[in-house]
Design a protein around this motif. Structure first.
Motif, mmCIF file in Angstrom:
data_model
loop_
_atom_site.group_PDB
_atom_site.id
_atom_site.type_symbol
_atom_site.label_atom_id
_atom_site.label_comp_id
_atom_site.label_asym_id
_atom_site.label_seq_id
_atom_site.Cartn_x
_atom_site.Cartn_y
_atom_site.Cartn_z
ATOM 1 N N ILE A 250 0.833 -1.200 0.000
ATOM 2 C CA ILE A 250 0.000 0.000 0.000
ATOM 3 C C ILE A 250 0.872 1.257 0.000
ATOM 4 N N GLY A 251 1.973 1.234 0.748
ATOM 5 C CA GLY A 251 2.850 2.400 0.783
ATOM 6 C C GLY A 251 3.544 2.662 -0.533
ATOM 7 N N THR A 252 3.771 1.601 -1.324
ATOM 8 C CA THR A 252 4.545 1.708 -2.562
ATOM 9 C C THR A 252 3.669 1.898 -3.794
ATOM 10 N N ALA A 253 2.395 1.531 -3.727
ATOM 11 C CA ALA A 253 1.552 1.410 -4.921
ATOM 12 C C ALA A 253 1.463 2.692 -5.732
ATOM 13 N N ALA A 254 1.180 3.819 -5.080
ATOM 14 C CA ALA A 254 0.989 5.067 -5.827
ATOM 15 C C ALA A 254 2.266 5.488 -6.545
ATOM 16 N N MET A 255 3.406 5.336 -5.889
ATOM 17 C CA MET A 255 4.671 5.712 -6.524
ATOM 18 C C MET A 255 5.019 4.759 -7.661
ATOM 19 N N GLY A 271 -3.285 -8.991 5.824
ATOM 20 C CA GLY A 271 -2.462 -7.785 5.821
ATOM 21 C C GLY A 271 -2.457 -7.036 7.133
ATOM 22 N N VAL A 272 -1.272 -6.545 7.496
ATOM 23 C CA VAL A 272 -1.093 -5.632 8.620
ATOM 24 C C VAL A 272 -0.589 -4.326 8.017
ATOM 25 N N PHE A 273 -1.454 -3.319 7.959
ATOM 26 C CA PHE A 273 -1.084 -2.083 7.269
ATOM 27 C C PHE A 273 -1.786 -0.898 7.925
ATOM 28 N N SER A 274 -1.229 0.277 7.675
ATOM 29 C CA SER A 274 -1.731 1.494 8.311
ATOM 30 C C SER A 274 -2.802 2.185 7.494
ATOM 31 N N GLY A 275 -2.705 2.125 6.165
ATOM 32 C CA GLY A 275 -3.609 2.895 5.325
ATOM 33 C C GLY A 275 -3.193 4.341 5.183
ATOM 34 N N ASN A 276 -1.960 4.670 5.623
ATOM 35 C CA ASN A 276 -1.479 6.048 5.523
ATOM 36 C C ASN A 276 -0.943 6.392 4.145
ATOM 37 N N GLY A 277 -0.808 5.401 3.282
ATOM 38 C CA GLY A 277 -0.237 5.648 1.969
ATOM 39 C C GLY A 277 -1.117 6.534 1.106
ATOM 40 N N ASP A 278 -0.533 6.999 0.008
ATOM 41 C CA ASP A 278 -1.258 7.828 -0.949
ATOM 42 C C ASP A 278 -2.192 6.927 -1.760
ATOM 43 N N LEU A 279 -3.456 6.887 -1.366
ATOM 44 C CA LEU A 279 -4.403 5.945 -1.955
ATOM 45 C C LEU A 279 -5.343 6.588 -2.973
ATOM 46 N N GLU A 280 -5.294 7.898 -3.116
ATOM 47 C CA GLU A 280 -6.294 8.583 -3.934
ATOM 48 C C GLU A 280 -6.272 8.146 -5.394
#
Length: 363
Positions: A250-255, A271-280
């Motif tokens: 999730i952190g890498t997907a947008a980039m 999954g153990v994830f924060s959801g803080n990534g750039d998801l837009e």
């Protein structure tokens, strides 16, 4: 006859002396053994004393804190050393995908598997490898499964071969595998796990996460380019992240989407994830979860941004698009014989991933 009698008497005296020596040695050995057992009992009594146990736990805890701190400093500093170009490994994104060869062949869909925090090298454990074989057989011919990416290093190699640190990790892995003391093996294994957990934490951090996530996106893009991926021919990239690998995905997907110029979607498995990534900019994120997975459930609590109490968090704002697909598998846990890689559940996990791929088929 007198000489013969004297010889016999001398032999009898010699035998008597030998038995006396044996008896004396047995007595001495018995006394020493008794003293030794008494000492061991005394030491054991001291160790079982509550104050001694508390002191021992404190020392072990302090040692683990120091080790985790050192590993954490290493994990953070190596990212910025790489970012500053000291390791000469940060490529120009414009050079990733050269002009397309009209005679070259390639796939339209690329699945990139990112393993959990247990991963210590490019090769996956046997149970994970069997799961990936089943997944590889289940996807269509126009899809390619990319394995062996070490998600917790930013260089194209695993921990054992990282610049400036390979000597440390090689020694650590050697002790983990061959040292006769179980505590030493446990401590070495703990250091590897601590490094990976810290990387997951860095990825979820809004301040330092973008640096590491961009470096990991470059690493994945370079691997894709090496196996024939080209933006003009491919339709999408799917990041499949298990456990902490879900956060890395999730952190890498947008980039990665910006680097590869194709849509990128994420599928997390336990999954153990924060959801803080750039998801837009992401079209699809799906979750394959176990109904009895305490680790993934704890991860949701550990990251408040995924709770509905914070509607303006990145994760909750993205949920308003309604693109999250959730596949729950009854009785499945996080790992082991009841985890997603076990023989009992791996076919269900593979079926869920394939269902998501078919549902979000691109182009």
């Amino acid at each position: 006859m007198s000489e013969r009698s004297a010889a016999i008497q001398h032999h009898r005296n010699h035998l008597r002396l030998g038995w006396r020596v044996v008896v004396i040695l047995l007595l001495i050995t018995s006394v020493l053994a008794f003293l030794g057992v008494s000492a061991v009992r005394q030491d054991a009594a001291i160790l079982l004393n509550p104050e001694s146990i508390r002191e021992l736990v404190t020392m072990v805890g302090a040692l683990l804190v120091v080790v985790v701190a050192l590993v954490g400093v290493y994990s953070v500093m190596v990212d910025f050393v790489f970012w500053e170009g000291w390791m000469q490994g940060l490529p120009d994104p414009r050079d990733l995908f050269p002009a397309l060869d009209p005679n070259a062949s390639g796939h339209r869909h690329y699945l990139v598997y990112l393993d959990g925090i247990h991963q210590s090298e490019e090769d996956h454990p046997p149970r994970v490898s069997e799961f990936l074989q089943h997944l590889e057989q289940a996807i269509d011919r126009d899809s390619l499964l990319v394995k062996g990416i070490e998600a917790y290093t930013i260089t194209p190699v695993g921990l054992k071969s990282t610049p400036f640190g390979h000597w440390f990790w090689q020694r650590l892995f050697s002790l983990q595998e061959h040292h006769p003391n179980g505590w030493v093996r446990f401590l070495c294994s703990f250091c590897v796990q601590a490094n990976n957990v810290i990387k997951v934490g860095i990825s979820s951090d809004r301040r330092y996460g973008p640096v590491m996530n961009y470096e990991l996106a470059l690493k994945i893009a370079r691997r894709l380019a090496a196996i024939g991926f080209h933006p003009s021919r491919a339709s999408r990239v799917v990041l499949v992240g298990y456990s902490g690998g879900g956060e890395m995905a999730i952190g890498t997907a947008a980039m990665l989407q910006k680097l590869c110029h194709v849509p990128v979607q994420v599928i997390t498995v336990c999954g153990v994830f924060s959801g803080n990534g750039d998801l837009e900019t992401l079209e699809h994120v799906s979750m394959v979860v176990g109904a009895k997975d305490p680790v993934a459930a704890l991860g949701r609590i550990a990251y408040p941004g995924r709770l509905p109490l914070l509607p303006l968090s990145n994760w909750n704002r993205w949920l308003t698009y309604g693109r999250l697909h959730r596949y729950e598998i009854a009785s499945m846990s996080h790992n082991g014989n009841s985890g997603p890689f076990s023989r009992h559940y791996r076919d269900q996990v593979v079926a869920a991933i394939c269902s998501e791929l078919a549902l979000t088929q691109a182009g």
